[in-house]
Design a protein around this motif. Structure first.
Motif, PDB file in Angstrom:
ATOM      1  N   GLU A 143      31.427  38.520   9.125  1.00 31.20           N
ATOM      2  CA  GLU A 143      30.405  38.376  10.174  1.00 31.20           C
ATOM      3  C   GLU A 143      30.158  36.926  10.568  1.00 31.20           C
ATOM      4  O   GLU A 143      29.920  36.625  11.753  1.00 31.20           O
ATOM      5  N   GLN A 144      30.183  36.013   9.620  1.00 28.27           N
ATOM      6  CA  GLN A 144      29.921  34.606   9.914  1.00 28.27           C
ATOM      7  C   GLN A 144      31.207  33.777  10.038  1.00 28.27           C
ATOM      8  O   GLN A 144      31.170  32.555   9.963  1.00 28.27           O
ATOM      9  N   ASN A 145      32.309  34.480  10.252  1.00 29.24           N
ATOM     10  CA  ASN A 145      33.569  33.758  10.293  1.00 29.24           C
ATOM     11  C   ASN A 145      34.565  34.437  11.246  1.00 29.24           C
ATOM     12  O   ASN A 145      34.686  34.079  12.408  1.00 29.24           O
ATOM     13  N   TYR A 146      35.270  35.479  10.779  1.00 32.07           N
ATOM     14  CA  TYR A 146      36.301  36.113  11.595  1.00 32.07           C
ATOM     15  C   TYR A 146      35.743  36.769  12.848  1.00 32.07           C
ATOM     16  O   TYR A 146      36.369  36.712  13.919  1.00 32.07           O
ATOM     17  N   LYS A 147      34.607  37.399  12.731  1.00 26.49           N
ATOM     18  CA  LYS A 147      34.036  38.081  13.894  1.00 26.49           C
ATOM     19  C   LYS A 147      33.769  37.075  15.018  1.00 26.49           C
ATOM     20  O   LYS A 147      34.052  37.344  16.197  1.00 26.49           O
ATOM     21  N   ILE A 148      33.234  35.907  14.662  1.00 26.80           N
ATOM     22  CA  ILE A 148      32.966  34.878  15.666  1.00 26.80           C
ATOM     23  C   ILE A 148      34.270  34.366  16.256  1.00 26.80           C
ATOM     24  O   ILE A 148      34.382  34.142  17.471  1.00 26.80           O
ATOM     25  N   PHE A 149      35.275  34.175  15.404  1.00 25.68           N
ATOM     26  CA  PHE A 149      36.570  33.701  15.884  1.00 25.68           C
ATOM     27  C   PHE A 149      37.159  34.659  16.913  1.00 25.68           C
ATOM     28  O   PHE A 149      37.582  34.230  18.006  1.00 25.68           O
ATOM     29  N   PHE A 150      37.191  35.941  16.607  1.00 28.37           N
ATOM     30  CA  PHE A 150      37.823  36.890  17.522  1.00 28.37           C
ATOM     31  C   PHE A 150      36.968  37.171  18.755  1.00 28.37           C
ATOM     32  O   PHE A 150      37.506  37.582  19.790  1.00 28.37           O
ATOM     33  N   LYS A 151      35.683  36.915  18.690  1.00 26.68           N
ATOM     34  CA  LYS A 151      34.853  36.976  19.898  1.00 26.68           C
ATOM     35  C   LYS A 151      35.138  35.777  20.799  1.00 26.68           C
ATOM     36  O   LYS A 151      35.016  35.865  22.016  1.00 26.68           O
ATOM     37  N   THR A 152      35.541  34.663  20.197  1.00 24.70           N
ATOM     38  CA  THR A 152      35.789  33.432  20.946  1.00 24.70           C
ATOM     39  C   THR A 152      37.198  33.389  21.519  1.00 24.70           C
ATOM     40  O   THR A 152      37.425  32.830  22.603  1.00 24.70           O
ATOM     41  N   VAL A 153      38.148  33.977  20.803  1.00 26.52           N
ATOM     42  CA  VAL A 153      39.554  33.952  21.217  1.00 26.52           C
ATOM     43  C   VAL A 153      39.921  35.298  21.833  1.00 26.52           C
ATOM     44  O   VAL A 153      40.042  36.300  21.123  1.00 26.52           O
ATOM     45  N   PRO A 154      40.114  35.368  23.146  1.00 23.56           N
ATOM     46  CA  PRO A 154      40.457  36.647  23.792  1.00 23.56           C
ATOM     47  C   PRO A 154      41.798  37.188  23.302  1.00 23.56           C
ATOM     48  O   PRO A 154      42.645  36.443  22.791  1.00 23.56           O
ATOM     49  N   ASP A 155      42.012  38.456  23.497  1.00 20.13           N
ATOM     50  CA  ASP A 155      43.230  39.106  23.047  1.00 20.13           C
ATOM     51  C   ASP A 155      44.483  38.419  23.592  1.00 20.13           C
ATOM     52  O   ASP A 155      45.472  38.253  22.882  1.00 20.13           O
ATOM     53  N   ALA A 156      44.439  38.000  24.852  1.00 22.33           N
ATOM     54  CA  ALA A 156      45.612  37.384  25.475  1.00 22.33           C
ATOM     55  C   ALA A 156      45.994  36.060  24.834  1.00 22.33           C
ATOM     56  O   ALA A 156      47.135  35.600  24.972  1.00 22.33           O
ATOM     57  N   ASN A 157      45.071  35.426  24.128  1.00 21.72           N
ATOM     58  CA  ASN A 157      45.331  34.139  23.494  1.00 21.72           C
ATOM     59  C   ASN A 157      45.675  34.251  22.011  1.00 21.72           C
ATOM     60  O   ASN A 157      46.016  33.256  21.381  1.00 21.72           O
ATOM     61  N   ARG A 158      45.590  35.443  21.453  1.00 24.51           N
ATOM     62  CA  ARG A 158      45.776  35.591  20.009  1.00 24.51           C
ATOM     63  C   ARG A 158      47.245  35.601  19.625  1.00 24.51           C
ATOM     64  O   ARG A 158      48.069  36.271  20.266  1.00 24.51           O
ATOM     65  N   PHE A 159      47.561  34.868  18.559  1.00 22.40           N
ATOM     66  CA  PHE A 159      48.905  34.901  17.994  1.00 22.40           C
ATOM     67  C   PHE A 159      49.045  36.166  17.156  1.00 22.40           C
ATOM     68  O   PHE A 159      48.212  36.449  16.293  1.00 22.40           O
TER      69      PHE A 159
END
Length: 518
Positions: free
Chosen positions: A179-195
């Motif tokens: 909740e205080q880490n990965y969730k924020i990351f994936f909310k910030t990085v859209p699907d089109a930008n994810r490796f």
């Protein structure tokens, strides 16, 4: 020194840093040093190449860079009024290096710390603004000694550090992982930008050391399963998770199917600058170019770039599915990969012993050499990021703006972007790049604005002058065109030094483009 001991030393150095957070340059390169670099080309590879990238370290985004003991100080002087320019400059360098992905160092989120993964939003904006979302992707690198252990200790009144190892046995603590880490990351990085690997966004977790994590046996695997469940519920995907090798020794249940997709073993200063781990059908490499500087117990010697070359040969070259290089921006640990300065604040030339580099773009070029596209059809090089310059007094440039030295660099007026340009180029002024990749018939184009007639420039390739060419009059200093110097001849996958000399002054230069023709 045992590898685990050196790992802990690196951890303490790394996370402490993360938490606190004109003269002509004609003969600066030691030709004997450069000759030590291998001239052979890297074999084509299907493996992915990426780098970590810190965004929390003090001074990295806004400057000034004030670490006199460090060697790998950025060539780029961050603008405190516009940190987004720093992101843009980093992105242009990552593209020049040819890497497939970049991993911001995730250190968790807390209201009292400005290190939240949400802070990487300007990185995404810079990638998308340049239209590079299909070339450069973003993965999660969890610096979990900070995001789990240090954040958990802080939340429990023990300060932001490692007073106690993170208790992974309690599900209530898993909020520091997700909740205080990965969730924020994936909310910030859209699907089109994810490796992604096999269509699944990648998470790389740095350490499973019991120095940072307690009660792992039987519990770490449960926490990883929780992460998978939450990613599926919140974002609709099952992440591709790469665990550190000590997860498997400290929690043997992590060996079960469905827990980890791959394994990494990081690197261990001072003895090991790279690692390659195979787990089931996946192989993951980790490479460091340097670590610390001479005189420190954990020092990894860059050896004029050969340490990075060797590491990439033994990972990318050995068929690693994915190779992650430490520290694109990590000048605080002298593990950087970006361009470094070769002139100090007072205009004095800096030596290899002072920087750990033979020339500013050296490590970007080595990365490109081991990328999936070492000899691209086109390669754009920003004028302000050249390795060397000289021949003139520098025009109307601000003192030490963008980079140190007497060169006129200003925000560009070019509608095609690029952020900066070399302005008010004077008679006989020159810009030079080292070890550029040539293949097939080559030409070099320059993006310029020129309000004058009868202006000329010529190229020097490996010390050999080419004929002078007349530059087009674009009508104004803010009207731009692309000028082609013409066919330079045929080359076969080799590296060459390029200098562009302006025989007459008054030109503005945004970038040059290497172009390969069959």
């Amino acid at each position: 020194m045992k590898k685990q001991t050196s790992l802990l030393i690196m951890a303490l150095l790394s996370i402490t840093a993360g938490c606190k957070k004109n003269e002509d340059i004609k003969t600066a390169v030691n030709q004997a040093d450069i000759s030590k670099l291998p001239l052979v080309t890297a074999a084509a590879t299907t493996g992915y190449l990426g780098v970590t990238c810190g965004y929390q370290y003090s001074d990295q985004l806004t400057g000034p860079l004030t670490y006199p003991g460090q060697q790998n100080i950025s060539l780029y002087n961050p603008d405190p009024k516009n940190p987004n320019n720093t992101w843009d400059d980093w992105i242009s360098q990552l593209i020049q290096a040819g890497v497939d992905f970049v991993c911001p160092n995730l250190t968790g989120a807390n209201a009292d710390f400005d290190d939240t993964p949400a802070n990487i939003a300007p990185m995404i904006a810079a990638i998308n603004k340049r239209g590079l979302q299909n070339q450069l992707k973003v993965a999660a690198f969890d610096d979990n000694a900070a995001s789990w252990c240090a954040m958990w200790n802080y939340a429990n009144g023990r300060g932001h550090g490692y007073d106690k190892p993170f208790d992974i046995s309690k599900p209530a603590n898993w909020k520091f992982i997700y909740e205080q880490n990965y969730k924020i990351f994936f909310k910030t990085v859209p699907d089109a930008n994810r490796f992604k690997i096999n269509g699944r966004p990648v998470i790389i977790i740095w350490t499973g050391s019991d120095f940072f994590i307690a009660n792992m046996q039987g519990n770490a695997s449960k926490a990883i399963t929780y992460v998978r469940q939450k990613c599926q519920a919140d974002f609709g995907f099952n992440p591709y998770i790469i665990l550190s090798q000590d997860f498997f020794t400290n929690d043997t249940t992590c060996l079960a199917a469905g827990i980890a997709d791959a394994k990494e073993d990081w690197f261990g200063a001072p003895n090991t600058s790279f690692s390659l781990d195979k787990f089931r059908s996946a192989s993951v490499g980790v490479v460091a170019s340097q670590f610390a500087h001479p005189g420190e117990d954990v020092y990894i010697d860059p050896k004029h770039g050969n340490t990075l070359e060797t590491g990439l040969n033994q990972t990318v070259g050995a068929g690693a599915q994915l190779t992650l290089c430490e520290g694109f921006t990590d000048y605080e640990e002298d593990a950087a990969l970006f361009r470094v300065r070769n002139i100090d604040d007072n205009g004095k030339t800096l030596t290899y012993a002072q920087t750990g580099y033979d020339y500013p773009n050296q490590r970007l070029g080595i990365l490109r050499k081991h990328s999936r596209n070492p000899f691209p059809t086109t390669l754009r090089l920003e004028a302000e990021g050249c390795d060397y310059f000289g021949g003139a007094a520098g025009g109307k440039g601000k003192k030490n703006f963008y980079r140190n030295g007497n060169i006129a660099i200003n925000p560009t007026t070019d509608p095609e972007g690029g952020a900066f340009e070399v302005s008010s180029v004077q008679k006989n002024e020159w810009l030079e790049w080292r070890r550029l990749p040539f293949n097939n018939h080559m030409s070099i184009q320059v993006r310029l604005a020129n309000p004058l007639s009868n202006m000329q420039a010529h190229l020097i390739i490996d010390g050999v002058d080419k004929p002078a060419k007349k530059l087009p009059n674009t009508g104004a200093a803010n009207k731009w065109t692309l000028f082609d110097f013409g066919d330079l001849g045929a080359f076969s996958k080799s590296y060459h030094n390029v200098r562009i000399v302006f025989n007459t002054g008054g030109v503005q230069v945004n970038w040059i483009m290497l172009t390969s023709h069959s």
